[in-house]
Design a protein around this motif. Structure first.
Motif, mmCIF file in Angstrom:
data_model
loop_
_atom_site.group_PDB
_atom_site.id
_atom_site.type_symbol
_atom_site.label_atom_id
_atom_site.label_comp_id
_atom_site.label_asym_id
_atom_site.label_seq_id
_atom_site.Cartn_x
_atom_site.Cartn_y
_atom_site.Cartn_z
ATOM 1 N N MET A 1 -52.387 45.309 58.002
ATOM 2 C CA MET A 1 -52.892 46.662 58.214
ATOM 3 C C MET A 1 -53.988 46.590 59.279
ATOM 4 S SD MET A 1 -51.093 48.497 56.126
ATOM 5 C CE MET A 1 -52.017 50.021 56.199
ATOM 6 N N VAL B 1 -51.143 44.104 49.061
ATOM 7 C CA VAL B 1 -52.028 44.216 50.229
ATOM 8 C C VAL B 1 -52.993 43.036 50.333
ATOM 9 C CG1 VAL B 1 -51.885 46.726 50.363
ATOM 10 C CG2 VAL B 1 -53.630 45.673 48.903
ATOM 11 N N ASP B 2 -53.298 42.390 49.208
ATOM 12 C CA ASP B 2 -54.265 41.297 49.221
ATOM 13 C C ASP B 2 -53.607 39.921 49.273
ATOM 14 O OD1 ASP B 2 -53.179 41.418 46.704
ATOM 15 O OD2 ASP B 2 -55.061 41.031 45.645
ATOM 16 N N SER C 1 -43.312 50.477 53.086
ATOM 17 C CA SER C 1 -43.533 49.041 52.878
ATOM 18 C C SER C 1 -42.232 48.337 52.534
ATOM 19 C CB SER C 1 -44.553 48.824 51.756
ATOM 20 O OG SER C 1 -45.802 49.367 52.092
ATOM 21 N N GLY D 1 -50.243 49.287 43.059
ATOM 22 C CA GLY D 1 -49.501 48.126 43.521
ATOM 23 C C GLY D 1 -48.619 47.553 42.420
ATOM 24 N N GLU E 1 -48.173 53.118 45.092
ATOM 25 C CA GLU E 1 -49.178 53.174 46.143
ATOM 26 C C GLU E 1 -50.591 53.115 45.576
ATOM 27 O OE1 GLU E 1 -48.090 56.659 48.448
ATOM 28 O OE2 GLU E 1 -46.010 56.046 48.147
ATOM 29 N N ALA F 1 -55.773 51.605 54.006
ATOM 30 C CA ALA F 1 -55.644 50.329 53.304
ATOM 31 C C ALA F 1 -54.216 49.964 52.945
ATOM 32 C CB ALA F 1 -56.490 50.355 52.026
ATOM 33 N N SER F 2 -53.299 50.938 52.962
ATOM 34 C CA SER F 2 -51.940 50.628 52.538
ATOM 35 C C SER F 2 -50.961 51.619 53.150
ATOM 36 C CB SER F 2 -51.836 50.675 51.010
ATOM 37 O OG SER F 2 -52.062 51.995 50.534
ATOM 38 N N SER G 1 -47.716 40.099 52.184
ATOM 39 C CA SER G 1 -48.437 41.295 52.632
ATOM 40 C C SER G 1 -47.939 41.739 53.993
ATOM 41 C CB SER G 1 -49.944 41.024 52.701
ATOM 42 O OG SER G 1 -50.224 40.026 53.677
#
Length: 282
Positions: free
Chosen positions: A255, A213-214, A267, A238, A235, A260-261, A252
């Motif tokens: 979002m 995500v980052d 995914s 990560g 989840e 946040a995910s 990524s």
């Protein structure tokens, strides 16, 4: 041939007989079932897909008195055509030999050869003159996520999934059901160490991409036409630090809302189908 790979020594994959045995504890009904049959496929859709995939079914167990719909009729027809032994049991006897709570009155018994090597997956893609498309699962503990990712990978025409040997769901009856039988068609490699396996894939010329995500790179900005392994983490945590460090890059999925995910299997599906789209336009 679209690509070629060097063939270093194959990664060692422990068989079930080589794995350390766990301390003995009272077995549930499902634990006792595993003592009876090392590998079963359970439920009408999953059993049917096992036959359609030409899996080596040893025996077919059917509960007495179950309703014969189109799927059951096809299962029995395929079993008879393959000269597979069919046993009709009382429902209680069948449940004793079942590993799940939802066998729907039918269980297929298979030899315990559920896993292939990582190299087998690569060579299968190579034999089709296709760049490999692989999912590597790191920290995925829910068999429903494994099943959902397998279903997506099969639908996308991908070549296989790599899972860790420990602290992860295997190719179990529950995972097969969750995959709607896709795990009967898809190659699965079970490895000792995910970071080392990612390093192995890098050596083979397969680009390894961690979903994170980052990450600064959008998944649509990466070329997914070459041989690609998408690394999917849990989840909650990560992709693990060691696994991510071994990956060639991290990508990524944007979002835009409050959460946040995404779910791990969602995914994975988004990234896998981005690869499908890019390869279709190549």
């Amino acid at each position: 041939m679209i690509w070629s790979a060097r063939r270093p020594a194959q990664i060692a994959i422990l068989s079930q007989s080589q794995q350390p045995s766990a301390p003995k504890s009272p077995m549930s009904r499902y634990g006792r079932a595993r003592k009876v049959h090392a590998n079963t496929v359970e439920g009408r859709r999953a059993v049917l897909e096992a036959f359609r995939a030409d899996r080596p079914v040893e025996r077919l167990l059917i509960a007495n008195g179950i309703e014969m719909g189109p799927q059951m009729r096809e299962i029995i027809t395929l079993a008879e055509a393959a000269d597979i032994q069919i046993e009709h049991l009382d429902r209680r006897d069948l449940d004793r030999q079942s590993q799940t709570k939802k066998n729907q009155g039918v269980v297929a018994v298979l030899p315990d050869n559920r896993y292939v090597s990582v190299e087998d997956i690569i060579l299968d893609a190579d034999s089709k003159s296709q760049p490999p498309l692989i999912a590597v699962l790191d920290g995925i503990v829910d068999p429903h996520n494994l099943g959902a990712i397998a279903r997506t990978m099969d639908a996308a025409g991908g070549h296989g999934i790599i899972i860790p040997e420990r602290r992860a769901p295997g190719v179990s009856p529950g995972a097969i059901r969750a995959s709607a039988g896709a795990l009967m068609h898809l190659a699965v490699a079970r490895v000792v160490n995910i970071p080392r396996t990612i390093d192995y894939l890098n050596q083979l010329g397969v680009q390894t991409l961690a979903l994170a995500v980052d990450a600064d790179t959008d998944y649509t900005d990466v070329d997914l036409k070459p041989p690609t392994a998408i690394v999917v983490g849990s989840e909650e945590k990560g992709v693990s630090r060691l696994a991510r460090e071994k990956c060639a890059a991290a990508i990524s999925i944007p979002m835009r809302g409050q959460l946040a995910s995404l779910n791990a299997s969602v995914s994975a599906a988004i990234a896998i189908y981005e690869a499908v789209k890019q390869r279709a336009n190549d």
